[in-house]
Design a protein around this motif. Structure first.
Motif, PDB file in Angstrom:
ATOM      1  N   ALA A  21      -2.172  -5.007   2.510  1.00 26.11           N
ATOM      2  CA  ALA A  21      -1.795  -3.733   3.115  1.00 26.11           C
ATOM      3  C   ALA A  21      -2.721  -2.625   2.618  1.00 26.11           C
ATOM      4  O   ALA A  21      -2.926  -2.468   1.420  1.00 26.11           O
ATOM      5  N   GLY A  22      -3.284  -1.877   3.558  1.00 24.12           N
ATOM      6  CA  GLY A  22      -4.185  -0.803   3.175  1.00 24.12           C
ATOM      7  C   GLY A  22      -4.567   0.049   4.367  1.00 24.12           C
ATOM      8  O   GLY A  22      -4.403  -0.366   5.522  1.00 24.12           O
ATOM      9  N   LEU A  23      -5.070   1.248   4.088  1.00 27.07           N
ATOM     10  CA  LEU A  23      -5.508   2.145   5.151  1.00 27.07           C
ATOM     11  C   LEU A  23      -6.519   3.133   4.597  1.00 27.07           C
ATOM     12  O   LEU A  23      -6.766   3.181   3.394  1.00 27.07           O
ATOM     13  N   ALA A  24      -7.113   3.905   5.503  1.00 28.23           N
ATOM     14  CA  ALA A  24      -8.078   4.946   5.133  1.00 28.23           C
ATOM     15  C   ALA A  24      -7.740   6.215   5.897  1.00 28.23           C
ATOM     16  O   ALA A  24      -7.301   6.149   7.056  1.00 28.23           O
ATOM     17  N   ARG A  25      -7.951   7.342   5.261  1.00 36.72           N
ATOM     18  CA  ARG A  25      -7.794   8.652   5.890  1.00 36.72           C
ATOM     19  C   ARG A  25      -8.961   9.509   5.413  1.00 36.72           C
ATOM     20  O   ARG A  25      -8.933  10.052   4.321  1.00 36.72           O
ATOM     21  N   SER A  26      -9.991   9.609   6.228  1.00 42.82           N
ATOM     22  CA  SER A  26     -11.231  10.250   5.807  1.00 42.82           C
ATOM     23  C   SER A  26     -11.191  11.758   6.015  1.00 42.82           C
ATOM     24  O   SER A  26     -10.619  12.250   6.993  1.00 42.82           O
TER      25      SER A  26
END
Length: 269
Positions: free
Chosen positions: A95-100
């Motif tokens: 589980a993971g995500l990015a918010r740039s």
């Protein structure tokens, strides 16, 4: 070298988070092909149903809609898995995500969300699984790091911090749990051909920078990352713990590279 008998091989149970898509789903498919029972957690209920269908009727499968930030929910799912599928032997927190965003414009909400999912969530998954694996004295955990854990990246201070922290977590858990029979490792992919990369990363950076500096000249397929994870989970890696395996097409092999690692200066003579 640790040898597992046939009964133990047949009894493998894998707990995978972020399992409904991308690398997590690829790990589930590969392990299921090896006869491993799959305990899949994700916030995407439809994705979990599609994953179960893709595994075929003969697969042993248990799915749960779960937020990895919820410690009690993780503990409850581990208990359910053990009661339904058997003893957990393999753990893959995907589980993971990015918010740039530029660092000076990054909101505390963007920072907290990425750190909570990528780092805190991974820790809680490892902790919940360790509660049942450590007393038995066996188990293998493979976390999902990133080449971003090898250096900084503009616009991704939160993501880079989460992955650097994850490497520290992996090495700390490996030193704590190794003598108790549980190995902890990580893989560090470069760009992987998923919707997260193709939609979430600007094409100019994706193709003009990331791909340009990758010696193999392409991004990874999810199955290639899954193969590396499966190796680290297996008894073929029985003496491997605290390691971060780069699966990056050669991206981190050198510096000042250009055009897939060709010697640009020599070509300009």
């Amino acid at each position: 070298m640790t040898q597992w008998n046939d009964d133990r091989r047949a009894a493998r149970v894998a707990f995978v988070t972020g399992a409904a898509s991308g690398i997590g789903a690829a790990v589930c498919r590969l392990l299921a092909q090896q006869g491993v029972a799959i305990a899949a957690a994700d916030q995407n209920e439809a994705g979990l149903a599609a994953l179960q269908d893709s595994l075929g009727a003969g697969a042993r499968f248990l799915g749960a809609v779960l937020d990895v930030r919820d410690e009690a929910a993780q503990q409850a799912f581990v208990a359910q898995v053990e009661a339904t599928l058997g003893a957990i032997t393999d753990v893959v927190p995907c589980a993971g995500l990015a918010r740039s965003a530029p660092a000076e414009e990054m909101t505390t909400e963007q920072w907290d969300l990425v750190l909570d999912i990528n780092l805190r969530g991974t820790f809680l998954t490892c902790k919940a699984a360790a509660a049942v694996m450590l007393p038995r004295g066996r188990g293998s955990i493979v976390c999902l790091a990133s080449v971003t854990a090898r250096g900084g990246q503009p616009g991704r201070a939160n993501y880079a911090a989460s992955k650097w922290g994850l490497v520290g977590l992996v090495k700390s858990l490996a030193t704590e749990w190794g003598h108790r029979g549980v190995r902890v490792n990580a893989v560090a992919p470069n760009g992987v051909d998923t919707p997260m990369l193709n939609v979430g990363v600007p094409a100019a950076f994706r193709d003009g920078v990331m791909l340009d500096r990758t010696p193999l000249g392409r991004f990874a397929q999810v199955e290639e990352i899954a193969q590396g994870i499966a190796y680290l989970l297996s008894d073929a890696a029985s003496y491997v713990t605290g390691t971060v395996l780069d699966i990056d097409g050669g991206l981190t092999a050198g510096y000042l590279t250009h055009r897939h690692g060709a010697d640009y200066a020599l070509h300009q003579r």
